[in-house]
Design a protein around this motif. Sequence first.
Motif, PDB file in Angstrom:
ATOM      1  N   SER A 626      -1.156   9.903  -7.036  1.00  0.00           N
ATOM      2  CA  SER A 626      -0.993   9.107  -8.251  1.00  0.00           C
ATOM      3  C   SER A 626       0.163   9.631  -9.098  1.00  0.00           C
ATOM      4  CB  SER A 626      -2.290   9.119  -9.057  1.00  0.00           C
ATOM      5  OG  SER A 626      -2.141   8.424 -10.271  1.00  0.00           O
ATOM      6  N   ILE A 630       3.637   7.529  -9.983  1.00  0.00           N
ATOM      7  CA  ILE A 630       4.046   7.255 -11.366  1.00  0.00           C
ATOM      8  C   ILE A 630       5.436   7.812 -11.637  1.00  0.00           C
ATOM      9  CG2 ILE A 630       3.516   7.756 -13.790  1.00  0.00           C
ATOM     10  CD1 ILE A 630       0.535   7.837 -12.935  1.00  0.00           C
ATOM     11  N   GLU A 645      -1.530   7.509 -17.733  1.00  0.00           N
ATOM     12  CA  GLU A 645      -1.297   6.574 -16.636  1.00  0.00           C
ATOM     13  C   GLU A 645      -2.028   7.017 -15.374  1.00  0.00           C
ATOM     14  OE1 GLU A 645       2.631   5.261 -15.892  1.00  0.00           O
ATOM     15  OE2 GLU A 645       3.203   5.133 -18.004  1.00  0.00           O
ATOM     16  N   CYS A 646      -2.110   8.312 -15.160  1.00  0.00           N
ATOM     17  CA  CYS A 646      -2.826   8.832 -13.992  1.00  0.00           C
ATOM     18  C   CYS A 646      -4.315   8.515 -14.101  1.00  0.00           C
ATOM     19  CB  CYS A 646      -2.594  10.337 -13.872  1.00  0.00           C
ATOM     20  SG  CYS A 646      -3.283  11.066 -12.376  1.00  0.00           S
ATOM     21  N   GLU A 648      -5.655   6.097 -15.770  1.00  0.00           N
ATOM     22  CA  GLU A 648      -5.819   4.644 -15.624  1.00  0.00           C
ATOM     23  C   GLU A 648      -5.747   4.224 -14.162  1.00  0.00           C
ATOM     24  OE1 GLU A 648      -3.801   0.497 -17.274  1.00  0.00           O
ATOM     25  OE2 GLU A 648      -3.052   2.446 -17.940  1.00  0.00           O
ATOM     26  N   GLN A 649      -4.819   4.800 -13.410  1.00  0.00           N
ATOM     27  CA  GLN A 649      -4.684   4.449 -11.994  1.00  0.00           C
ATOM     28  C   GLN A 649      -5.914   4.847 -11.195  1.00  0.00           C
ATOM     29  OE1 GLN A 649      -1.330   5.616  -9.685  1.00  0.00           O
ATOM     30  NE2 GLN A 649       0.150   4.429 -10.864  1.00  0.00           N
TER      31      GLN A 649
END
Length: 688
Positions: A626, A630, A645-646, A648-649
């Motif tokens: 991940s 990103i 963001e990590c 969320e992924q």
Amino acid sequence: MWSDTPESMIHEFEKLLNVPKALLTSGHWLKSDKKSDHSDYSCGTASLREKHDEFMLRELVKRWLNHKIMVRWLSRFFHYLDRYFIARRSLPALKEVGLTCFRDLVYQEINGKVRDAVISLVCSVITFLYTILSSYSSIEMDYYENDFEAAMLKDTAAYYSRKASNWILDDSCPDYMLKAEECLKREKDRVSHYLHSSSETKLLEKVQHELLSVYATQLLEKEHSGCHALLRDDKVEDLSRMYRLFSKIPRGLEPVANIFKQHVTAEGTALVKQAEDAASNKKADKKDVVGLQEQVFVRKVIELHDKFMAYVNDCFLNHTLFHKDFPNLFGQLIGSQRGFEVFCNKGVAGSSSAELLATFCDNILKKGGSEKLSDEAIEETLEKEKLARRLLFDKSANDEHERSILTKLKQQCGGQFTSKNGGDGHRLTLARENQASFEEYLSNNLNTNPGIDLTVTVLTTGFWPSYKSFDLNLPAEMVKCVEVFREFYQTKTKHRKLTWIYSLGTCNINGKFEPKTIELIVTTYQAAALLLFNAADRLSYQEIMAQLNLSDDDVVRLLHSLSCAKYKILNKEPSTKTISPTDVFEFNSKFTDKMRRIKIPLPPVDEKKKVIEDVDKDRRYAIDASIVRIMKSRKVLGYQQLVMECVEQLGRMFKPDVKAIKKRIEDLITRDYLERDKDNPNLFKYLA
């Protein structure tokens, strides 16, 4: 006109009551303009007959108002007599007589004409109004909107504001919603009959704002009838109406979804507490406690899921706000961040909810499992390392059910999650076909027959969980089997390497004891250890470990199962219940059992610890992937944004720990995937 004595007053009053054609019953207002005899008074409709339509209605209203005034004054004049004389004689009151006379002598005769006149007038008004409004739109919409629509919307808003302020105090939430829905329906009908179609949206928005938006919080949180109460009491129809109404106002469903999530969380947490209390009160060993949790806690969790999933589908029409807060239960337990996560991530008597569910599903899918369910029931109930063990040991009761649960896991968590679970069972099917080819190969090559019935399951490494492999020193009987199969496999492919996982193997061997011969079902490790005693009467711990080439832990486990457990196939010196490196073993020729076939299990390993280690390892790889994805797309990114963001992924798979992400970032820096900015240590750059 009246005498001074009461007797004379009574006499006059009686005359008045008994003469309905006189002043009271018909009244001077019923006279026609022409002079008429007494019959004009009796019919009371002469002047009304001469008028028609609107003029007749106007005349009727005028004379009705006059008649009410006259009756009221007469009632006042004769109040004393009306109060005492009438009561003693059981006669109708003067006011009642006056109204009855008007109904019988006037209205009954002309009600047909009145009805026709009213209908005609209403139709004329509607036609007039429609024509006016149509002319607004045909001339210019600005005139319609400014001269009529604006005032109409303002008055409508004020009207429903007054209504709502009273309803919210007096009515329950379901009653309020019924009224609001009916008002919206009526306003929509009015638009279709009288107004321009462009007014519908504006008018309904005004009504929705005054009835719903203004009082949304107060309505949803009503103590005994709000959203919580509707969920608690299973008011499906009211919940459906709530969804219909609040879905029409801006962000109206968000508070409903939040209350729904709170309710689900509270219900689930209560189940966890019940299971904890039951476990703490249970006076039994851990195995019994876990069994209780499986049968009670897991079943109740599944029932709770089914109940609220029905709400999501039926009441809330599978809206994304509710669906993302209530995903499939089993996918949720694997790591999603919403809905059941709050309570399903809690432990129950030392076991995680995910562990209990995995054991529960394993019990359903195994041959001989305690849960005897039909195909339909299993399909409804099922909605990982244990999967591999079931398939490899041929303990699966039904391949279709296995494929079903793999499909559900793939839909919920993605193909990557199920990539190591047997390739959706396809690889296992190929392995069975491979075994059939091997048996055909042996029948065609009699000289290569190993002399032992051999079944081998060949699986592609990338599709199955990785297992610990040792170079076990096999007995001579088994070595020949391995060589024969290797020769067969090379006839099919020369570019694949076979790695034997003996820890998953099983053997059936005949134990020739003095009382009788007993068939022993053992693991490959146990069989290799027992076959050593064909060549020696006594062997020490160190000799067995050296000849088998196993680790201390594995040797302790297998020797314990053969000498200290239920079935003592080997005698141990000294005769203790623990295995030590100084022990000496010999074959127990006196062993016997009432059964002719027995299974000797190995002591269980701490699978929970191993699973946790494997999961942590897999998650490290997922976090690394991940972060790299990103950074590869963003090139430069700050620490906080990278972590967000990590998270969320990975949120669909599991809830990553921020500390774990930080460690993986540091590891990627040491491996030259990332680097820190020289001026800002919280800024990272991707290294191609």
